[in-house]
Design an enzyme around this catalytic site. Structure first.
Site, PDB file in Angstrom:
ATOM      1  N   ARG A 138      -5.498   7.027   9.237  1.00 40.04           N
ATOM      2  CA  ARG A 138      -4.646   8.017   8.581  1.00 40.04           C
ATOM      3  C   ARG A 138      -5.123   9.423   8.918  1.00 40.04           C
ATOM      4  O   ARG A 138      -6.304   9.618   9.193  1.00 40.04           O
ATOM      5  CB  ARG A 138      -4.669   7.783   7.061  1.00 40.04           C
ATOM      6  CG  ARG A 138      -4.089   6.429   6.693  1.00 40.04           C
ATOM      7  CD  ARG A 138      -4.168   6.175   5.203  1.00 40.04           C
ATOM      8  NE  ARG A 138      -3.372   7.073   4.408  1.00 40.04           N
ATOM      9  CZ  ARG A 138      -2.058   6.917   4.169  1.00 40.04           C
ATOM     10  NH1 ARG A 138      -1.418   5.881   4.681  1.00 40.04           N
ATOM     11  NH2 ARG A 138      -1.403   7.793   3.419  1.00 40.04           N
TER      12      ARG A 138
ATOM     13  N   ALA B 294      -8.562   5.704  -3.540  1.00 39.78           N
ATOM     14  CA  ALA B 294      -7.985   6.344  -4.712  1.00 39.78           C
ATOM     15  C   ALA B 294      -9.063   6.806  -5.696  1.00 39.78           C
ATOM     16  O   ALA B 294      -8.994   7.916  -6.241  1.00 39.78           O
ATOM     17  CB  ALA B 294      -7.039   5.371  -5.400  1.00 39.78           C
TER      18      ALA B 294
ATOM     19  N   HIS C 121     -24.191 -16.852 -18.800  1.00 38.53           N
ATOM     20  CA  HIS C 121     -23.999 -18.088 -18.048  1.00 38.53           C
ATOM     21  C   HIS C 121     -22.895 -18.911 -18.682  1.00 38.53           C
ATOM     22  O   HIS C 121     -22.844 -19.021 -19.900  1.00 38.53           O
ATOM     23  CB  HIS C 121     -25.298 -18.905 -18.036  1.00 38.53           C
ATOM     24  CG  HIS C 121     -25.130 -20.241 -17.368  1.00 38.53           C
ATOM     25  ND1 HIS C 121     -25.071 -20.366 -16.004  1.00 38.53           N
ATOM     26  CD2 HIS C 121     -24.979 -21.484 -17.901  1.00 38.53           C
ATOM     27  CE1 HIS C 121     -24.890 -21.644 -15.707  1.00 38.53           C
ATOM     28  NE2 HIS C 121     -24.826 -22.346 -16.838  1.00 38.53           N
TER      29      HIS C 121
HETATM   30  P1  FAD Z   1      -2.159  10.870  -1.965  1.00 41.53           P
HETATM   31  O1  FAD Z   1      -2.180   9.696  -2.837  1.00 41.53           O
HETATM   32  O2  FAD Z   1      -1.710  10.699  -0.567  1.00 41.53           O
HETATM   33  O3  FAD Z   1      -1.248  11.953  -2.691  1.00 41.53           O
HETATM   34  C1  FAD Z   1      -0.948  13.179  -2.091  1.00 41.53           C
HETATM   35  C2  FAD Z   1       0.383  13.681  -2.638  1.00 41.53           C
HETATM   36  O4  FAD Z   1       0.584  15.029  -2.209  1.00 41.53           O
HETATM   37  C3  FAD Z   1       1.583  12.892  -2.106  1.00 41.53           C
HETATM   38  O5  FAD Z   1       2.340  12.410  -3.179  1.00 41.53           O
HETATM   39  C4  FAD Z   1       2.374  13.918  -1.295  1.00 41.53           C
HETATM   40  O6  FAD Z   1       3.758  13.742  -1.393  1.00 41.53           O
HETATM   41  C5  FAD Z   1       1.950  15.216  -1.958  1.00 41.53           C
HETATM   42  N1  FAD Z   1       2.071  16.397  -1.089  1.00 41.53           N
HETATM   43  C6  FAD Z   1       1.574  16.556   0.162  1.00 41.53           C
HETATM   44  N2  FAD Z   1       1.838  17.804   0.609  1.00 41.53           N
HETATM   45  C7  FAD Z   1       2.521  18.426  -0.374  1.00 41.53           C
HETATM   46  C8  FAD Z   1       3.088  19.731  -0.507  1.00 41.53           C
HETATM   47  N3  FAD Z   1       2.967  20.646   0.433  1.00 41.53           N
HETATM   48  N4  FAD Z   1       3.745  20.039  -1.644  1.00 41.53           N
HETATM   49  C9  FAD Z   1       3.869  19.118  -2.632  1.00 41.53           C
HETATM   50  N5  FAD Z   1       3.345  17.883  -2.577  1.00 41.53           N
HETATM   51  C10 FAD Z   1       2.682  17.546  -1.460  1.00 41.53           C
HETATM   52  N6  FAD Z   1      -7.316   2.984  -2.218  1.00 41.53           N
HETATM   53  C11 FAD Z   1      -8.030   2.303  -3.147  1.00 41.53           C
HETATM   54  O7  FAD Z   1      -8.917   2.872  -3.769  1.00 41.53           O
HETATM   55  N7  FAD Z   1      -7.761   0.981  -3.417  1.00 41.53           N
HETATM   56  C12 FAD Z   1      -6.799   0.308  -2.765  1.00 41.53           C
HETATM   57  O8  FAD Z   1      -6.589  -0.875  -3.029  1.00 41.53           O
HETATM   58  C13 FAD Z   1      -6.036   0.998  -1.775  1.00 41.53           C
HETATM   59  N8  FAD Z   1      -5.057   0.362  -1.103  1.00 41.53           N
HETATM   60  C14 FAD Z   1      -4.318   1.053  -0.189  1.00 41.53           C
HETATM   61  C15 FAD Z   1      -3.308   0.393   0.503  1.00 41.53           C
HETATM   62  C16 FAD Z   1      -2.543   1.068   1.438  1.00 41.53           C
HETATM   63  C17 FAD Z   1      -1.451   0.352   2.176  1.00 41.53           C
HETATM   64  C18 FAD Z   1      -2.782   2.459   1.674  1.00 41.53           C
HETATM   65  C19 FAD Z   1      -1.939   3.230   2.658  1.00 41.53           C
HETATM   66  C20 FAD Z   1      -3.790   3.130   0.999  1.00 41.53           C
HETATM   67  C21 FAD Z   1      -4.565   2.441   0.071  1.00 41.53           C
HETATM   68  N9  FAD Z   1      -5.601   3.063  -0.617  1.00 41.53           N
HETATM   69  C22 FAD Z   1      -6.333   2.370  -1.536  1.00 41.53           C
HETATM   70  C23 FAD Z   1      -5.937   4.476  -0.357  1.00 41.53           C
HETATM   71  C24 FAD Z   1      -5.354   5.405  -1.438  1.00 41.53           C
HETATM   72  O9  FAD Z   1      -3.966   5.184  -1.541  1.00 41.53           O
HETATM   73  C25 FAD Z   1      -5.632   6.854  -1.082  1.00 41.53           C
HETATM   74  O10 FAD Z   1      -7.007   7.009  -0.824  1.00 41.53           O
HETATM   75  C26 FAD Z   1      -5.242   7.764  -2.225  1.00 41.53           C
HETATM   76  O11 FAD Z   1      -3.859   7.667  -2.511  1.00 41.53           O
HETATM   77  C27 FAD Z   1      -5.565   9.227  -1.898  1.00 41.53           C
HETATM   78  O12 FAD Z   1      -5.217  10.007  -2.976  1.00 41.53           O
HETATM   79  P2  FAD Z   1      -4.868  11.555  -2.792  1.00 41.53           P
HETATM   80  O13 FAD Z   1      -4.587  12.077  -4.157  1.00 41.53           O
HETATM   81  O14 FAD Z   1      -5.899  12.216  -1.993  1.00 41.53           O
HETATM   82  O15 FAD Z   1      -3.561  11.595  -1.873  1.00 41.53           O
END
Ligand code: FAD
Length: 469
Positions: free
Chosen positions: A277, A324, A448
């Site tokens: 990513r 996450a 246990h």
């Molecule tokens: P994101 O969740 O990507 O959120 C960012 C947000 O910012 C998005 O909603 C986007 O629309 C918004 N945004 C971006 N730019 C702008 C802008 N200019 N203006 C307004 N809004 C904007 N992690 C785990 O811990 N456990 C798991 O089981 C897991 N499974 C996963 C499975 C898959 C298929 C994938 C793809 C990821 C998985 N992850 C998992 C990883 C996890 O989803 C990410 O690490 C996490 O979502 C990151 O959080 P974040 O808040 O940094 O970003």
């Protein structure tokens, strides 16, 4: 246009942004959060929640298939894909609604639209029609804009799926090529293979989930291979991917250099590209003067602060352990520091969790990290087959592995593959983050029969003091 003045503006409402918003609001700060897609971000809408909802279905299916060994005769298990999707969508919607409710209850101002960095301490919010709907003036800014799947030649065709656009499929494909056998690739492979789809994984590195311990990856490979409709090739470099001109055959032709150096051709109807990513940066970020790394991530210090002292960044956009719970913890830490309470994270204490069958979880150092850093280490392994609860449950696949430092007996790392590994890892997190020695962990009485006994047995085994092995 709406003019809003807040203490803290947050761009992005994923697990980083929304958690930071709630924590800040509960600390009495005025907060605005801007989201251009859906509350909950990747995690809730395209990541953690939908994948785990679908994997829950095949996990129960596997348990039912194995139920005979614990005395249950079940004639046949049928997976109804459209019902699985309904279950998945319900889980996603409930999670998203829950986040909205929490933000509202905390008094956070939610704005839907594209957050664009403007001059001074201002964010312009634009709607889908590119109309300006709000101007937010902030004291501190948190960028939590997350990441998006990478797509590059020869895969940059609309028909090639990524984990962002696979969610619209209404029927199970008959076959799929998964390019990349990392966490996301292996989770999807688990779901599709258990659902009866013919799956082929092509992985560049010598092992599946290259970030994980070699023994764990080997055990995963052995278990996945039990699915007759799942083929796995590691050490493989894909060189070509073309659409098949012959409409009577499979849609894609893929050419790859195999581990022996020879080339092999594969044909698939569908391809899922899961090779990593890249960060999503908000428009106008150059106005903030924040440092961006060569790979495009926002650089932060231990307090989540960027090179601009009024701007913080959290979550995937910072490129640290893209999970996450990392994003959420970074969000909490950013707020602590904005409030003047110096606080930081040790990234080595953050667990990783993988929802394959069997599950995988790990924390701290893997063996390869010890070798690379010249650490004098020893290992202890406790297979689930030796655990009373696992035998009683009929779930005996896998093992717990503990790495300890030779000189001190300190627990440096814990990796688990097996039943409920993702829940059990918390004991490892406590041991590693508190830098416990094996004897200290052993002082805690493990109930246990429980699966957690595998962790203490593996720890004891690492210092040659195992009792039940
Ligand atoms: P994101 O969740 O990507 O959120 C960012 C947000 O910012 C998005 O909603 C986007 O629309 C918004 N945004 C971006 N730019 C702008 C802008 N200019 N203006 C307004 N809004 C904007 N992690 C785990 O811990 N456990 C798991 O089981 C897991 N499974 C996963 C499975 C898959 C298929 C994938 C793809 C990821 C998985 N992850 C998992 C990883 C996890 O989803 C990410 O690490 C996490 O979502 C990151 O959080 P974040 O808040 O940094 O970003």
């Amino acid at each position: 246009m709406n003019n809003i003045k807040v203490d803290i503006a947050i761009i992005g409402a994923g697990p980083g942004g929304y958690v930071a918003a709630i924590v800040a609001a509960k600390e009495g700060k005025t907060v605005a959060i801007i989201e251009k897609d859906k509350l909950g971000g990747t995690c809730t809408n395209y990541g953690c929640i939908p994948t785990k909802a679908m994997l829950a279905s095949v996990s129960v299916m596997e348990e039912i298939e194995n139920a005979k060994r614990i005395g249950l005769n079940v004639e046949k298990v049928d997976l109804n894909f459209s019902d699985v999707i309904k279950h998945r969508n319900r889980a996603v919607t409930a999670s998203r609604k829950g986040i909205e409710l929490l933000l509202q209850k905390a008094g956070v101002n939610i704005l839907f639209g594209n957050g664009i960095i403007s001059e001074g301490k201002n964010i312009i919010v634009k709607d889908d029609k590119n109309d300006e709907i709000a101007n937010i003036t902030y004291d501190k800014l948190i960028i939590a804009t997350g990441s998006t799947p990478v797509k590059f030649p020869p895969f940059n065709m609309d028909e090639v799926w990524t984990s962002d656009d696979i969610w619209n499929i209404e029927n199970l494909p008959s076959n799929i090529g998964i390019i990349g056998g990392g966490v996301i690739g292996c989770e999807f492979a688990t779901f599709f293979a258990k659902s009866g789809v013919n799956v082929t994984i092509l992985e560049l590195m010598p092992q599946l989930i290259p970030t994980e311990d070699e023994d764990i990856a080997k055990e995963l490979l052995d278990n996945l291979k039990k699915n007759k409709n799942l083929n796995i090739y590691c050490n493989v470099k894909v060189t070509e991917c073309n659409k098949n001109e012959n409409s009577n055959e499979k849609r894609f032709l893929v050419k790859a250099q195999m581990s022996d150096g020879n080339f092999k051709e594969f044909s698939f109807d569908n391809i899922l590209l899961s090779v990593g990513r890249k960060p999503v940066l908000p428009e106008g970020i150059d106005k903030l003067g924040v440092k961006i790394s060569e790979r495009g991530f926002i650089e932060i210090n231990e307090y989540m602060q960027t090179s601009n002292p009024n701007v913080y960044a959290i979550g995937d956009v910072t490129g640290r352990l893209m999970l996450a719970h990392t994003a959420s913890k970074q969000g909490e830490i950013a707020i602590e520091n904005i409030l003047g309470r110096k606080n930081s994270i040790r990234y080595s204490d953050i667990p990783s969790v993988i929802f394959t069958l069997p599950e995988i979880a790990s924390v701290g150092l893997r063996e390869k990290d010890c070798k690379k850093n010249g650490i004098n280490y020893k290992i202890g392994i406790c297979p689930f087959i030796s655990n009373g609860k696992a035998r009683a449950m009929g779930l005996t696949k896998g093992f717990a592995k503990v790495i300890t430092e030779v000189e001190t007996d300190k627990i440096l790392g814990v990796s688990i593959i097996g039943p409920h590994a993702t829940d059990m890892i918390m004991e490892g997190v406590t041991a590693v983050s508190k830098e416990m020695k094996v004897e200290e962990l052993f002082q805690f009485v493990h109930p246990h029969p429980t699966l957690t006994e595998t962790i203490i047995e593996a720890a004891l085994a690492s210092i040659d003091k195992a009792i039940h092995l």
